[in-house]
Scaffold this motif. Structure first.
Motif, PDB file in Angstrom:
ATOM      1  N   GLY A 193       5.857   5.019  12.284  1.00 28.41           N
ATOM      2  CA  GLY A 193       4.030   4.777  12.577  1.00 28.41           C
ATOM      3  C   GLY A 193       3.026   4.967  11.340  1.00 28.41           C
ATOM      4  N   SER A 194       3.659   5.999  10.194  1.00 25.84           N
ATOM      5  CA  SER A 194       3.344   6.219   9.391  1.00 25.84           C
ATOM      6  C   SER A 194       3.535   5.715   7.381  1.00 25.84           C
ATOM      7  CB  SER A 194       2.858   7.752   9.118  1.00 25.84           C
ATOM      8  OG  SER A 194       2.412   8.319  10.853  1.00 25.84           O
ATOM      9  N   GLU A 195       3.775   4.440   8.088  1.00 30.53           N
ATOM     10  CA  GLU A 195       4.341   3.914   7.028  1.00 30.53           C
ATOM     11  C   GLU A 195       3.751   4.115   5.225  1.00 30.53           C
ATOM     12  OE1 GLU A 195       7.596   3.237   6.249  1.00 30.53           O
ATOM     13  OE2 GLU A 195       8.271   4.136   8.538  1.00 30.53           O
ATOM     14  N   GLY A 250      -0.937   7.664  -7.504  1.00 32.09           N
ATOM     15  CA  GLY A 250      -1.064   6.102  -7.783  1.00 32.09           C
ATOM     16  C   GLY A 250      -2.117   6.397  -8.027  1.00 32.09           C
ATOM     17  N   PRO A 251      -2.984   4.580  -8.992  1.00 36.98           N
ATOM     18  CA  PRO A 251      -3.798   4.733  -8.570  1.00 36.98           C
ATOM     19  C   PRO A 251      -5.040   4.390  -7.032  1.00 36.98           C
ATOM     20  CG  PRO A 251      -2.694   2.772  -9.381  1.00 36.98           C
ATOM     21  CD  PRO A 251      -1.251   4.002  -9.153  1.00 36.98           C
ATOM     22  N   LEU A 252      -5.738   4.662  -7.114  1.00 37.23           N
ATOM     23  CA  LEU A 252      -6.614   4.707  -5.459  1.00 37.23           C
ATOM     24  C   LEU A 252      -8.310   4.478  -5.949  1.00 37.23           C
ATOM     25  CD1 LEU A 252      -6.515   5.863  -2.347  1.00 37.23           C
ATOM     26  CD2 LEU A 252      -7.727   8.146  -3.567  1.00 37.23           C
ATOM     27  N   ASP A 253      -8.499   3.561  -5.168  1.00 33.71           N
ATOM     28  CA  ASP A 253      -9.576   2.739  -5.032  1.00 33.71           C
ATOM     29  C   ASP A 253     -10.600   3.659  -4.720  1.00 33.71           C
ATOM     30  OD1 ASP A 253     -11.113   0.421  -5.967  1.00 33.71           O
ATOM     31  OD2 ASP A 253     -12.012   0.933  -3.465  1.00 33.71           O
ATOM     32  N   LYS A 254     -11.989   3.466  -4.065  1.00 35.86           N
ATOM     33  CA  LYS A 254     -12.586   4.309  -3.472  1.00 35.86           C
ATOM     34  C   LYS A 254     -13.051   3.883  -1.379  1.00 35.86           C
ATOM     35  CE  LYS A 254     -17.161   2.686  -3.470  1.00 35.86           C
ATOM     36  NZ  LYS A 254     -18.835   2.538  -4.559  1.00 35.86           N
ATOM     37  N   ILE A 258      -8.564   4.456   2.196  1.00 37.38           N
ATOM     38  CA  ILE A 258      -8.067   5.662   3.191  1.00 37.38           C
ATOM     39  C   ILE A 258      -6.732   6.295   3.121  1.00 37.38           C
ATOM     40  CG2 ILE A 258      -7.714   6.655   5.283  1.00 37.38           C
ATOM     41  CD1 ILE A 258      -9.577   3.953   6.013  1.00 37.38           C
ATOM     42  N   VAL A 259      -6.957   7.313   2.203  1.00 39.61           N
ATOM     43  CA  VAL A 259      -5.701   8.755   2.379  1.00 39.61           C
ATOM     44  C   VAL A 259      -5.319   9.327   3.508  1.00 39.61           C
ATOM     45  CG1 VAL A 259      -3.941  10.526   0.819  1.00 39.61           C
ATOM     46  CG2 VAL A 259      -6.333   8.481  -0.334  1.00 39.61           C
ATOM     47  N   SER A 260      -4.436   9.523   4.130  1.00 39.46           N
ATOM     48  CA  SER A 260      -3.435   9.809   4.882  1.00 39.46           C
ATOM     49  C   SER A 260      -2.702  10.619   4.871  1.00 39.46           C
ATOM     50  CB  SER A 260      -2.788   8.656   6.229  1.00 39.46           C
ATOM     51  OG  SER A 260      -4.749   7.677   6.697  1.00 39.46           O
ATOM     52  N   SER A 280      -2.903   4.731   4.116  1.00 38.18           N
ATOM     53  CA  SER A 280      -3.144   3.796   5.057  1.00 38.18           C
ATOM     54  C   SER A 280      -3.746   2.592   5.388  1.00 38.18           C
ATOM     55  CB  SER A 280      -2.874   4.522   6.400  1.00 38.18           C
ATOM     56  OG  SER A 280      -4.887   5.227   5.788  1.00 38.18           O
ATOM     57  N   GLY A 281      -4.981   2.015   4.826  1.00 37.86           N
ATOM     58  CA  GLY A 281      -5.691   1.044   4.689  1.00 37.86           C
ATOM     59  C   GLY A 281      -6.664   1.001   3.613  1.00 37.86           C
ATOM     60  N   ARG A 282      -7.642   0.238   4.089  1.00 39.86           N
ATOM     61  CA  ARG A 282      -9.341   0.147   3.452  1.00 39.86           C
ATOM     62  C   ARG A 282     -10.293   0.158   4.154  1.00 39.86           C
ATOM     63  NH1 ARG A 282      -9.352  -1.549  -1.667  1.00 39.86           N
ATOM     64  NH2 ARG A 282     -11.531  -2.603  -1.423  1.00 39.86           N
ATOM     65  N   GLN A 283     -11.333   0.488   4.061  1.00 40.85           N
ATOM     66  CA  GLN A 283     -12.583   1.217   4.450  1.00 40.85           C
ATOM     67  C   GLN A 283     -12.728  -0.079   5.207  1.00 40.85           C
ATOM     68  OE1 GLN A 283     -13.906   3.412   4.967  1.00 40.85           O
ATOM     69  NE2 GLN A 283     -13.195   5.171   4.402  1.00 40.85           N
TER      70      GLN A 283
END
Length: 302
Positions: free
Chosen positions: A36-38, A213-217, A220-222, A239-242
């Motif tokens: 569930g946390s892929e 790795g690169p991160l867009d604002k 969502i980092v879980s 885990s996804g995006r806003q």
């Protein structure tokens, strides 16, 4: 051919998540993420005490230093300095974040320490004759669409650090916490005490950007471990995006005050970014960033 085979052997992770000694020949291992946390992005590839860690997803100055944005510092900060403050301890007064390897683009915590001007001068003399030459065990690892260059420095400085903590590597089965970091109001950790949310200034987001790795604002980092104070890059994943970038900006960026009409103007690609920025009274980069997000996710709700 023998050197290529040796590099392929050393390109594998050991069972504790660290790179093996160059003399070892382990079988490849994998570290599963809890169900569930892929992760949606490549996971952390690991560190080696002797090899540098220089990813290509970070911007680099002409002098070789890499950096990333830190809102609590009101601008960009050198990656190696952030790595020291996040994982080794706070830097005070005349403290400097120094490289034992002499590689300006490296932010491997094994190669970093806190020192002063005297240590910095001695390190420069130490590395003067070794650059730009490297040892024979360097690697280049693929990380998604990017690479991590891991050259083998010929010499590592042995100067004493002003910080007492020694870095002991990241392992998949153990959380990493830095007791000196400040809590955010929503349960994460940050470098400076601010009123901002952890989803904006969280230390875990900086660790992800430094090592994963690169991160867009809007990403969502879980935590796969479920601990919001953990800074182990093995446990961090996107885990996804806003769901609504506009609501996110209104909530977290007090400078962002665009009307629905202004957002519609940005979404109309028939007009130049500079012209729209001037008409709306915003920085041109604001328009460029919004359009980049639209190209990436055309159906995104503003």
């Amino acid at each position: 051919m023998h050197r290529v085979r040796r590099r392929l052997r050393n390109n594998r992770l050991s069972s504790d998540g660290a790179f093996p000694s160059t003399k070892e020949r382990p079988m490849p291992t994998t570290h599963p993420i809890p169900p569930g946390s892929e992760p949606l992005q490549p996971s952390f590839i690991g560190l080696h005490p002797e090899l540098c860690f220089a990813p290509t997803w970070l911007s680099r100055t002409q002098r070789g230093y890499t950096s990333l944005t830190a809102k609590e510092f009101s601008g960009t900060t050198c990656a190696h300095r952030l790595a020291v403050m996040l994982l080794l301890g706070p830097l005070e007064g005349t403290d400097m974040a120094l490289h034992r390897c002499g590689n300006a683009s490296c932010h491997n915590p094994f190669h970093l320490y806190a020192g002063g001007d005297a240590e910095n001068r001695r390190d420069k003399l130490l590395h003067q004759g070794s650059h730009p030459r490297w040892g024979m065990f360097g690697l280049t690892r693929l990380a998604g669409r990017h690479h991590v260059h891991m050259p083998h420095p010929l010499v590592l400085s042995k100067e004493a650090s002003r910080l007492s903590m020694n870095f002991d590597n990241f392992t998949p089965g153990k959380c990493v916490r830095s007791a000196w970091l400040h809590p955010t109001y929503d349960g994460f950790r940050q470098l400076r005490a601010t009123a901002m949310s952890g989803e904006v200034v969280g230390a875990h987001r900086k660790v992800y950007t430094l090592f994963n790795g690169p991160l867009d604002k809007y990403d969502i980092v879980s935590h796969a471990c479920g601990d919001p104070t953990c800074l182990n890059p093995f446990h961090l994943f996107i885990s996804g995006r806003q769901p609504c970038p506009r609501d996110f900006d209104v909530k977290h960026d007090k400078r962002f005050r665009l009307s629905a009409e202004g957002l519609a103007m940005i979404a109309d690609f028939g007009k130049g970014s500079a012209d729209i920025a001037k008409e709306l009274g915003v920085h041109p980069q604001t328009v460029v960033s919004r359009r980049a997000n639209l190209r990436r996710s055309p159906n995104t709700s503003w």
